[in-house]
Enzyme design. Structure first.
Site, PDB file in Angstrom:
ATOM      1  N   PRO A  51       0.804  -1.231   0.000  1.00 18.22           N
ATOM      2  CA  PRO A  51       0.000   0.000   0.000  1.00 18.22           C
ATOM      3  C   PRO A  51       0.834   1.277   0.000  1.00 18.22           C
ATOM      4  O   PRO A  51       0.455   2.272  -0.611  1.00 18.22           O
ATOM      5  CB  PRO A  51      -0.825  -0.130   1.291  1.00 18.22           C
ATOM      6  N   ARG A  58     -14.462   4.710 -43.761  1.00 17.68           N
ATOM      7  CA  ARG A  58     -15.362   5.794 -43.374  1.00 17.68           C
ATOM      8  C   ARG A  58     -15.253   6.937 -44.377  1.00 17.68           C
ATOM      9  O   ARG A  58     -14.144   7.332 -44.775  1.00 17.68           O
ATOM     10  CB  ARG A  58     -15.020   6.298 -41.974  1.00 17.68           C
ATOM     11  N   GLU A 109       4.780  -2.436 -13.031  1.00 14.14           N
ATOM     12  CA  GLU A 109       6.208  -2.750 -13.159  1.00 14.14           C
ATOM     13  C   GLU A 109       7.052  -1.488 -13.313  1.00 14.14           C
ATOM     14  O   GLU A 109       8.009  -1.447 -14.074  1.00 14.14           O
ATOM     15  CB  GLU A 109       6.457  -3.731 -14.307  1.00 14.14           C
ATOM     16  N   SER A 128       5.733   5.305 -15.483  1.00 11.52           N
ATOM     17  CA  SER A 128       6.554   6.064 -16.430  1.00 11.52           C
ATOM     18  C   SER A 128       7.468   7.055 -15.714  1.00 11.52           C
ATOM     19  O   SER A 128       8.623   7.260 -16.118  1.00 11.52           O
ATOM     20  CB  SER A 128       5.648   6.814 -17.417  1.00 11.52           C
TER      21      SER A 128
END
Length: 398
Positions: free
Chosen positions: A129, A267, A363, A366
């Site tokens: 935590p 489109r 992990e 940034s």
């Protein structure tokens, strides 16, 4: 269809190209189908199916040598087809990586075959935590008691939490202050004192939980590495798998780019295909550059690790940072090109946007990757100055 020209780069060998074809074939036939249904059950089904197909031999190698380029190829390929398939493969590797690298022969023989077969899921329990990216702040305590260790504390944001058969747990054993006083342990899920305190729901669903340890006794034979070497164990494991996070982001980005190009061609706007608009072409070009630069950084980091470079923290951090941030940009452009459809719940573009977002956090967020890279550049500059001073003809004689 995603561009596969990168397989011919000099970073990769013929065996990697054969592996890429094997993973591609399996993923095209199975990944999306097996990802349906409840998240827990889907992850179990995916791991079991990958084990039966032999794909987990790269995540949990019998010879103990992790081929980072093969791991990156697998994660990139699987992520293009299914975020959960990528997750299931990656966690079998990350969850057993510390055991593969530092475990005793007895522990490897007892636990790795089932993980390789996909019948026993694995987890890596590092975050707490109040201690995520700052490993030196871990508060979970491991106290030696005869031939056992008694562990008390809490872990959170643990992937495969609640469904894993084994957890690699890092705890403060007190040999020194900060990161130097940690030890790693392999803990079976049925160990008394291990509790699943909470299952955590996130925007891109995957199994995630908070664990609580109360007087949990772990035999010393389940220790990974020497007492006090927990930080070394964690960093060596992350050095292998951090670049693979970038590879997963790359797979998501390739999928998003494919969707963007397809939508721009189908489109119509102002009397012609959306692709003919200059702004659309600019968006596609920027996404293509993001994808290619990510691939270069990911496979460079993987090649360096496989080539025997002792530490690739700088290169792996660059790969993860750029690839995950770039994938978010590519996914965002994909949503924009799809217009209102791109924000409809579970539309492929919307789903990609959610799946990519988590990769910029786990992990090592940034911001942490930027710190690692900046400190590495500082250390490189200091080393260069020291070498320059040593060889300078103006160096004063003693």
């Amino acid at each position: 269809m995603a561009d596969r020209d990168f397989l011919n780069w000099p970073f990769l060998e013929p065996r990697h190209r054969e592996w890429a074809a094997e993973v591609e074939e399996w993923a095209a036939a199975n990944a999306e189908r097996l990802s349906e249904g409840g998240t827990d059950e889907a992850c179990r089904n995916l791991a079991r199916a990958m084990g039966e197909a032999g794909l987990l031999r790269m995540a949990v190698p019998e010879n103990g040598r992790l081929d980072v380029r093969a791991l990156c190829i697998a994660r990139e390929t699987l992520a293009r087809f299914s975020g959960l398939a990528d997750f299931a493969f990656a966690m079998q590797g990350l969850g057993t990586g510390s055991l593969t690298l530092f475990g005793s022969d007895e522990l490897k023989a007892r636990y790795l075959p089932a993980a390789r077969a996909g019948t026993a899921l694995a987890a890596f329990a590092l975050s707490e935590p109040e201690a995520g990216s700052d490993v030196s702040a871990l508060a979970t305590i491991a106290r030696r008691d005869g031939d056992d260790w008694v562990i008390d504390g809490t872990k959170t944001w643990i992937s495969n939490g609640g469904i894993a058969a084994t957890y690699v747990v890092f705890a403060r054993s007190g040999e020194a202050a900060g990161a130097k006083g940690l030890t790693a342990f392999l803990v079976p899920a049925d160990t008394p004192g291990l509790h699943i305190a909470e299952r955590i729901e996130v925007s891109a669903p995957h199994p995630l939980a908070t664990l609580r340890f109360e007087g949990m006794r772990v035999p010393d034979s389940h220790r990974l590495g020497a007492p006090g070497d927990g930080f070394k164990v964690a960093m060596a494991t992350l050095d292998v798998f951090r670049a693979t996070v970038g590879a997963a982001a790359l797979g998501f980005a390739r999928h998003a780019l494919d969707l963007t190009v397809a939508r721009a061609g189908s489109r119509h706007l102002f009397g012609g295909p959306l692709f003919e608009q200059g702004m659309t072409q600019a968006a596609i070009a920027e996404s293509a550059v993001d994808v290619e630069t990510s691939a270069l950084l990911v496979y460079r980091a993987a090649w360096l690790k496989d080539s025997g470079t002792p530490r690739v923290s700088r290169e792996a951090s660059m790969a993860k940072l750029h690839a995950t941030e770039a994938a978010q940009r590519v996914a965002d452009r994909c949503v924009q090109i799809h217009g209102g459809h791109g924000v409809v719940r579970d539309h492929p573009a919307e789903k990609l946007y959610r799946e990519v977002r988590a990769l910029r956090v786990y992990e090592g967020a940034s911001e942490v990757q930027r710190i690692i890279i900046a400190r590495s550049e500082r250390d490189i500059a200091r080393a260069e100055r020291a070498r320059s001073e040593e060889t300078s003809p103006c160096k004063p004689r003693s």
